[in-house]
Enzyme design. Structure first.
Site, PDB file in Angstrom:
ATOM      1  CB  SER A 178     -12.414  75.002 -25.532  1.00  0.00           C
ATOM      2  OG  SER A 178     -13.332  74.432 -24.626  1.00  0.00           O
ATOM      3  CG  HIS A 206      -9.358  77.920 -27.281  1.00  0.00           C
ATOM      4  ND1 HIS A 206      -8.400  76.944 -27.498  1.00  0.00           N
ATOM      5  CD2 HIS A 206     -10.081  77.508 -26.215  1.00  0.00           C
ATOM      6  CE1 HIS A 206      -8.552  75.983 -26.612  1.00  0.00           C
ATOM      7  NE2 HIS A 206      -9.572  76.295 -25.822  1.00  0.00           N
ATOM      8  CE  LYS A 237      -5.931  75.966 -23.797  1.00  0.00           C
ATOM      9  NZ  LYS A 237      -7.172  76.132 -23.072  1.00  0.00           N
TER      10      LYS A 237
HETATM   11  C1  LIG Z   1      -7.539  75.616 -21.764  1.00  0.00           C
HETATM   12  C2  LIG Z   1      -8.667  76.406 -21.240  1.00  0.00           C
HETATM   13  C3  LIG Z   1      -8.673  76.901 -19.941  1.00  0.00           C
HETATM   14  C4  LIG Z   1      -7.624  76.520 -18.939  1.00  0.00           C
HETATM   15  O1  LIG Z   1      -6.415  77.158 -19.205  1.00  0.00           O
HETATM   16  P1  LIG Z   1      -5.060  76.488 -18.685  1.00  0.00           P
HETATM   17  O2  LIG Z   1      -4.085  77.596 -18.726  1.00  0.00           O
HETATM   18  O3  LIG Z   1      -4.749  75.367 -19.612  1.00  0.00           O
HETATM   19  O4  LIG Z   1      -5.324  75.999 -17.299  1.00  0.00           O
HETATM   20  C5  LIG Z   1      -9.709  77.730 -19.543  1.00  0.00           C
HETATM   21  N1  LIG Z   1     -10.707  78.036 -20.384  1.00  0.00           N
HETATM   22  C6  LIG Z   1     -10.746  77.557 -21.644  1.00  0.00           C
HETATM   23  C7  LIG Z   1     -11.887  77.938 -22.530  1.00  0.00           C
HETATM   24  C8  LIG Z   1      -9.736  76.722 -22.104  1.00  0.00           C
HETATM   25  O5  LIG Z   1      -9.792  76.212 -23.330  1.00  0.00           O
END
Ligand SMILES: *Cc1c(COP(=O)(O)O)cnc(C)c1O
Length: 408
Positions: A178, A206, A237
């Site tokens: 990320s 992602h 996302k």
């Molecule tokens: C954003 C993210 C999460 C958390 O997801 P949310 O739905 O925002 O709580 C978990 N793992 C990764 C790699 C992320 O980028």
């Protein structure tokens, strides 16, 4: 004062690690109004621009009118509605797995699933650059956690060799990392997990909706969709809404329904969120989705190439997440503030999100950025670097990663 946190807050400020929130007005498009000023948004995970897509909004509004705003209980009490079951079936079909189950967020999924799957006597092998929610999930479990250097498959192999005879072994990696935007070495991970009889869990926060010809994620991109034991994907996302899912076998989902505490002890996702996610997956699966992915890929390639040619270290990024390495936390935040004055909103990322000395600007692309927007970004980043006299402290990390994948 024993009960005061002022000292700690001051320490954070001195270290350049103090954080605060900026306020966005209106919806999350390519241009947003930030604290009263219009800026180009370059730090949102709204990769496909779906957050305000008419089809998602309409689905959410209809769901509210039909079902109300909440579910009133957790899934195992009275909080399971037809919408939950339908979305879970849709996700299982989308991911090509036997089953899927919803979680309230990616954070809740990782902190619920990992401690459920790994108990005392088991071992978790976790990439050092894995997301904080994975680290927290590992810390919550009673299992031993082995953090292997980022994407170091030889190191991981030695750890697996040295752990023969112990309990269950689970390898966990982000599909797309990320903060660096590079990819897991999925083919090697799959062959290691097979050789050592381990389970492989991929956090595809992602990659979901973005990677692979049909947006199924990192595993589709590598042609390994059938080889991942447990995939975590998020709905917040690229899919524009909120929530997360686990895609896996009947057995594992059945087990998680009984054992994942963040699933069991939390009110279920509300109707509007479910309906929006369902509409988002339909778009991802459509021709429109393919076009959005294409535009995102072009934008990502443009920004990566332009910044690398301008001499920036983009840390081996292969995707829509394009870091600009700076190094020191204060300098990174100074860079970010200066860019804001130029009308570019990009967050500086500092410890503890990334290792000490590796602070960076983290640019994220959206399908809704236009070429002119990105030209403006590159010009502003170069101008700001020259004005501030920032010499990127090169890590060499970007050069180490071997042949580039060029996922996007
Ligand atoms: C954003 C993210 C999460 C958390 O997801 P949310 O739905 O925002 O709580 C978990 N793992 C990764 C790699 C992320 O980028």
């Amino acid at each position: 004062m024993a009960n005061s946190y002022a000292f700690e807050l001051n320490v954070l400020k001195c270290q350049g690690l103090y954080r605060s929130m900026s306020r966005i007005e209106g919806s999350q498009g390519a241009r947003v109004v930030l604290d009263g000023k219009e800026v180009l948004l370059l730090c949102s995970n709204n990769y496909l621009g779906l957050v305000d897509h008419p089809a998602l909004k309409e689905a959410a509004i209809k769901a509210v009118e039909k079902y109300g705003v909440g579910t009133g209980a957790s899934r195992l009490v009275s909080g399971t509605m037809a919408l939950h079951e339908q979305l879970e079936e849709q996700i299982a079909t989308f991911k090509g797995t036997e089953r899927a189950m919803l979680f309230n967020s990616g954070y809740a999924a990782n902190t619920g699933v990992i401690p459920a799957l790994a108990q005392k006597g088991d071992i978790l092998f976790s990439d050092k650059l894995n997301h904080a929610s994975i680290v927290d999930g590992c810390l919550l479990s009673r299992a031993r956690m082995v953090r292997y250097p980022h994407n170091d498959m030889a190191f991981l192999r030695r750890c697996l060799e040295n752990s023969r005879g112990e309990g269950r072994r689970i390898i966990i990696a982000d599909g797309v990392f990320s903060m660096d935007g590079d990819l897991a070495k999925l083919a090697e991970l799959v062959s290691l997990k097979k050789e050592f009889g381990a389970l492989l869990m991929v956090d595809d926060a992602h990659g979901t909706g973005v990677l692979g010809l049909t947006g199924r994620g990192t595993a589709e991109y590598f042609g390994l969709s059938a080889e991942i034991d447990i995939t975590m994907g998020t709905l917040g996302k690229a899919l524009g809404g909120f929530g997360a899912f686990i895609a896996s076998t009947n057995e594992i989902v059945d087990y998680l329904v009984n054992r994942a505490r963040s699933f069991i002890f939390s009110t279920s996702l509300p109707p509007a969120v479910l309906a929006a996610a369902s509409a988002a997956i339909e778009i991802v699966d459509s021709r429109e989705g393919a076009e959005l992915r294409q535009r995102l890929a072009e934008n990502s390639l443009y920004l990566r190439t332009a910044l690398s040619s301008a001499g920036f270290d983009t840390l081996g990024s292969d995707t829509q997440i394009v870091p600009v390495f700076v190094g020191e936390a204060h300098r990174t935040m100074e860079f970010s503030r200066a860019l804001l004055e130029e009308g570019i909103f990009v967050q500086g990322i500092r410890p503890p999100t990334v290792p000490v000395g590796s602070s960076r600007l983290r640019c994220t692309l959206m399908a809704t950025h236009r070429l002119a927007d990105l030209q403006q970004v590159v010009a502003a980043i170069c101008r700001t670097r020259d004005r501030l006299g920032i010499l990127p402290e090169t890590t060499g990390a970007g050069q180490e990663s071997g042949p580039r994948n060029e996922a996007l």
